[in-house]
Design a protein around this motif. Sequence first.
Motif, PDB file in Angstrom:
ATOM      1  N   UNK A  65      35.764  59.992  55.322  1.00  0.00           N
ATOM      2  CA  UNK A  65      35.891  58.546  55.245  1.00  0.00           C
ATOM      3  C   UNK A  65      34.781  57.885  54.428  1.00  0.00           C
ATOM      4  N   UNK A  66      33.613  58.554  54.360  1.00  0.00           N
ATOM      5  CA  UNK A  66      32.465  57.920  53.715  1.00  0.00           C
ATOM      6  C   UNK A  66      32.440  58.338  52.252  1.00  0.00           C
ATOM      7  N   UNK A  67      32.526  57.359  51.349  1.00  0.00           N
ATOM      8  CA  UNK A  67      32.638  57.715  49.939  1.00  0.00           C
ATOM      9  C   UNK A  67      31.366  57.410  49.170  1.00  0.00           C
ATOM     10  N   UNK A  68      30.210  57.558  49.808  1.00  0.00           N
ATOM     11  CA  UNK A  68      28.944  57.403  49.082  1.00  0.00           C
ATOM     12  C   UNK A  68      28.892  58.446  47.978  1.00  0.00           C
ATOM     13  N   UNK A  69      28.484  58.082  46.782  1.00  0.00           N
ATOM     14  CA  UNK A  69      28.424  59.076  45.708  1.00  0.00           C
ATOM     15  C   UNK A  69      27.484  60.204  46.050  1.00  0.00           C
ATOM     16  N   UNK A  70      27.866  61.407  45.720  1.00  0.00           N
ATOM     17  CA  UNK A  70      26.986  62.557  45.892  1.00  0.00           C
ATOM     18  C   UNK A  70      27.327  63.526  44.774  1.00  0.00           C
ATOM     19  N   UNK A  71      26.851  64.763  44.860  1.00  0.00           N
ATOM     20  CA  UNK A  71      27.096  65.661  43.743  1.00  0.00           C
ATOM     21  C   UNK A  71      28.409  66.410  43.900  1.00  0.00           C
ATOM     22  N   UNK A  72      29.244  65.992  44.822  1.00  0.00           N
ATOM     23  CA  UNK A  72      30.515  66.673  45.022  1.00  0.00           C
ATOM     24  C   UNK A  72      31.633  65.969  44.285  1.00  0.00           C
ATOM     25  N   UNK A  73      32.845  66.496  44.491  1.00  0.00           N
ATOM     26  CA  UNK A  73      33.979  66.016  43.713  1.00  0.00           C
ATOM     27  C   UNK A  73      34.837  65.025  44.459  1.00  0.00           C
ATOM     28  N   UNK A  74      34.583  64.839  45.751  1.00  0.00           N
ATOM     29  CA  UNK A  74      35.512  64.053  46.557  1.00  0.00           C
ATOM     30  C   UNK A  74      35.406  62.562  46.317  1.00  0.00           C
ATOM     31  N   UNK A  75      34.204  62.031  46.165  1.00  0.00           N
ATOM     32  CA  UNK A  75      34.025  60.591  46.344  1.00  0.00           C
ATOM     33  C   UNK A  75      34.765  59.754  45.328  1.00  0.00           C
ATOM     34  N   UNK A  76      34.751  60.169  44.092  1.00  0.00           N
ATOM     35  CA  UNK A  76      35.357  59.341  43.052  1.00  0.00           C
ATOM     36  C   UNK A  76      36.868  59.333  43.188  1.00  0.00           C
ATOM     37  N   UNK A  77      37.432  60.552  43.447  1.00  0.00           N
ATOM     38  CA  UNK A  77      38.872  60.635  43.622  1.00  0.00           C
ATOM     39  C   UNK A  77      39.346  59.736  44.728  1.00  0.00           C
ATOM     40  N   UNK A  78      38.703  59.855  45.867  1.00  0.00           N
ATOM     41  CA  UNK A  78      39.201  59.111  47.012  1.00  0.00           C
ATOM     42  C   UNK A  78      38.877  57.640  46.940  1.00  0.00           C
ATOM     43  N   UNK A  79      37.911  57.280  46.067  1.00  0.00           N
ATOM     44  CA  UNK A  79      37.610  55.858  45.932  1.00  0.00           C
ATOM     45  C   UNK A  79      38.713  55.146  45.180  1.00  0.00           C
ATOM     46  N   UNK A  80      39.393  55.863  44.303  1.00  0.00           N
ATOM     47  CA  UNK A  80      40.382  55.167  43.492  1.00  0.00           C
ATOM     48  C   UNK A  80      41.801  55.526  43.894  1.00  0.00           C
ATOM     49  N   UNK A  81      41.958  56.171  45.024  1.00  0.00           N
ATOM     50  CA  UNK A  81      43.283  56.649  45.382  1.00  0.00           C
ATOM     51  C   UNK A  81      44.008  55.639  46.245  1.00  0.00           C
ATOM     52  N   UNK A  82      45.309  55.584  46.095  1.00  0.00           N
ATOM     53  CA  UNK A  82      46.100  54.717  46.962  1.00  0.00           C
ATOM     54  C   UNK A  82      46.211  55.338  48.341  1.00  0.00           C
ATOM     55  N   UNK A  83      46.310  54.482  49.350  1.00  0.00           N
ATOM     56  CA  UNK A  83      46.341  54.948  50.722  1.00  0.00           C
ATOM     57  C   UNK A  83      47.518  55.879  50.983  1.00  0.00           C
ATOM     58  N   UNK A  84      48.593  55.600  50.296  1.00  0.00           N
ATOM     59  CA  UNK A  84      49.824  56.352  50.514  1.00  0.00           C
ATOM     60  C   UNK A  84      49.624  57.849  50.264  1.00  0.00           C
ATOM     61  N   UNK A  85      48.801  58.172  49.249  1.00  0.00           N
ATOM     62  CA  UNK A  85      48.636  59.561  48.857  1.00  0.00           C
ATOM     63  C   UNK A  85      47.397  60.198  49.425  1.00  0.00           C
ATOM     64  N   UNK A  86      46.669  59.448  50.228  1.00  0.00           N
ATOM     65  CA  UNK A  86      45.368  59.941  50.641  1.00  0.00           C
ATOM     66  C   UNK A  86      45.467  61.227  51.438  1.00  0.00           C
TER      67      UNK A  86
END
Lengths: 561, 421
Positions: free
Chosen positions: B251-272
Amino acid sequence: MGLLSDPNRRRALISLLTRLNTPICGMPVEWLMKTMQAKGLEVFTQRFSRTLPFPDENKERYMVRGTNVYGILRAPRAPRTEALVLSAPCSPGDNNNQAVGLLLGLAEYFRNQIYWAKDIIFLVNEHDLIGMQAWLEGYHHTNTTGMDWSPLQGRGGSIQAALSLELSSDIITSLDLVLEGLNGQLPNLDLANLFYAFCQKIGVLCTIQGKLQRNDWDSVSGYSHAVQTMMLMVMKQASGRPWGDHGLFLRYHIEAATIKGVNSFRQYKTDATTIGRLLEGMYRKLNNLLERLHQSYFFYLMPSLSHFVSIGYYMPAFGLLAVILLLRALDLWVQLSTPPQRTEDGVTDIEPVRGTHFKTVADLLSLLTPLVISHLTGVALYMLPIRFQEMAVEHFPVSETEAVVLTAIAVYTAGLALPHNTHRLLSGEGTEQGWRVLKLVAVLYLAVLLGCTALINFSLGFILALTLVPVAAFVTPHVPKVLSAFILVILSPACTLLFSVFFFQELQEMPISFQDGWLLFLSVISQGILDHSLYGSLVYPLITLLVYPCWLLFWNILFWN
Amino acid sequence: MAAPLTLLLLVAVTVRAALFRSSLSELISERVEVVSPLTAWKRVIEGLALLDLGVSPYSGDVFHETPLTIYLFHFLVDYAEVTFMVSVKKNVFRKQKFALEADRYPLDCLELIRSPKEMYYIPLKVAMFYLLNPFTILSCVAKSTCGLNNAIIALFILSTIKGNVLLSAIFLSLATYQSIYPLTLCAPALLYLMQRQYIPVNFRRASFWWFIVQYAFMYLGSLFVIICLSFFLLGSWDYLPSVYGFILSVPDLTPNIGLFWYFFAEMFEHFRLFFLCVFQINVFFYTIPLSIKLKEHPVFLIFMQLAVISIFKSYPTVGDISLYMAFLPVWSHLHRFLRNIFLVSCVLLACSALFPVLWHLWIYAGSANSNFYYAITLLFNVAQILLVSDYFYAFLRREHHLTYGLYLKRKDGSEATLVLK
């Protein structure tokens, strides 16, 4: 209806201006407070004090104590969430004696308008940049530079844009726009375009870097004029100092610019009322902003006010320079990986010869020792000048500022003589592989360092790249020693600074003699050290802690044998 | 052996102590590359404060550590720095011993065999790679609990190598309890222990299944015990959604060195949910193919799994990266087959330097935006993936040479080259 169409207002403004024409000792805090209150602003003051690490000889101050006075014009029918700032530095003497008058005149005019959607803060700061830093730190509740200030009693909302005025006479022939801020940060290009467009509409001459733009782009002289203007901007940006009070706003993501009034020998003169109309127009436009200025470029160079070079054009030039270093690194890697040619029969060597294997402690030491010693020298260059100024003043007949600067130069020169070639002690002569490994590390280090610098302050990164990359790529222990040592010293950061000082004066069409140039060079070093401790400028720590050790590594490689 | 190691330890402890006392420690403990919402020390202190006030530490979305960790730090909070340094040292000793055991036995090619002299230095090199790695130093100074996780994983590896099935299961369950991803290390542990006990990996043999049942029983049993213990320590089950739900649902999308945060920040809820499943399966997915390919080399499989976990987990930090990088000297004999090591090291170095620069430009100067930071993150992860796959290639190639000889000749005697299809 415009500003000062009412004769009463005009008279009031002129009387204010004449009153301020007299030299002021310190800042007339009570008078300012009374005047601003009379105009209907909410007035507050802020005291600050700061002891500089050593006396500043350019501005002749050491223990600075002052007061900022600011008045907030509240927007009549808007929530108090955003603000604009108009500031005028107040310094003793004739330096900026008209700006405060104009500021007060504008305050009175603005107070009677109903269209303001943002609060307007009229700030008069004392001791120019130091006062501005104290005010900004107080406004944003940060304390990055260790200054002592009293908390601000009154606040507007988040500041959207700011303009700083410097007017030294009431008759102006042109207005100069100053954009370069701390650490080479620039405001959004939209602000500069806005100002220029408005100047053209009003009919006021507008210059940048003190140069008027020409119309003949195709001719050689027109082109060289534009190049000169751009080079001036590069020099100013590379120095990393704020060239006007606006420079400190940029760090807080507030777009700001400084407007300087210039009185030179031109036929067409404008007076303060036109400048007032200009500023009124600027503030009305800034008032209408729905969001912070961010649509245009943040990274640009301006050869003139109507042309700019964006990052997409100038970064590839830097990229190509960095590629030289990467290619040299690749070449060294390949040289280190090819196994040595064997002339005997096919008895192969069991030891793997891929470059970075350190079979003995001596190999590791011959790589680590230059690195450690160079960085320790860099740390010494960073810390010693200020720490040992008292001791230097006791033993030598110099003032504190001179002591600091001369200590810095002494440590710099002493670094050239350091015997950090431990391999001579260990094995008698440096190995062929040893210097290649050191050069590989040094070249990659320089490439990463220059890349990071260019991203933050492009001009500084580019100038360092121009002077350091050719020499870094070509230096080996086998080039002619005396000639290369001479070239390496000429292209070292300190000499680059010396040449830049002369070049800067040339560009401004004020060439100076060698004596004056040398004194200016010394004062530039002291200003750099002061900027770092007063405002957090990064140029001095970058050069001493990172660039100078890197250069020392190449010096070490040159004298490997 | 003891003297260089002691010297190394002294240097490492000095560096860390110096940095702890300097003003850089607050700066480092706030960097997003070094701490994540799972491992930040600030959050541990917050959880301890809530615990002291009698409120559940998992209320509000602040604390995401396991209950055992809270209690551990409850007693050790004053000695926090010492704890972290001790865990680093423990980590090092474990790795050392592991490295001594993990040699592969030579076959016929002289050049590819490692001499005993080289093998002697490997534990020291592993210790050096771990202790003096700037990533580890930063992680320790920031007091990120990643160091503890690394220590537990190192203990697990040590007990597996020593052949102690019970301890291996217990440490693995502790590691899984801390963050779910070490679950994938079950497979290499099983393979190694079976190899040690000479049980052939064959689906039809009863001994194979019997061993699996034994290990699973020990593992699940200890996991069950730990979970129930946590329940009794805090008296409620809220830590389950707070810890495991947090790791899995991101749930927490603080930027870090991983790949998750950017994707999930711009994703629509429907596809999450769909993408969440895809990303999480990605971490676990490589276990089966890798285990099949590397079933005779479980030690290398552990390394590959650790690398895959550190790259693809939901909140990676540089502490996780330093864990698998510490194992690189164990495979120093693969250097001659590595093809991209120069490019990879340049990219990793440049990206590590560019992370703080682009963060500054994005957050403070406002001249850049999240795309720049994510570009560097992507480049960093691509470089890591290239590193791991390069080592895999080198390993397989060495195995091939060990079987077929080093200088390959075609049928007519001319020299042949090896091409990976």
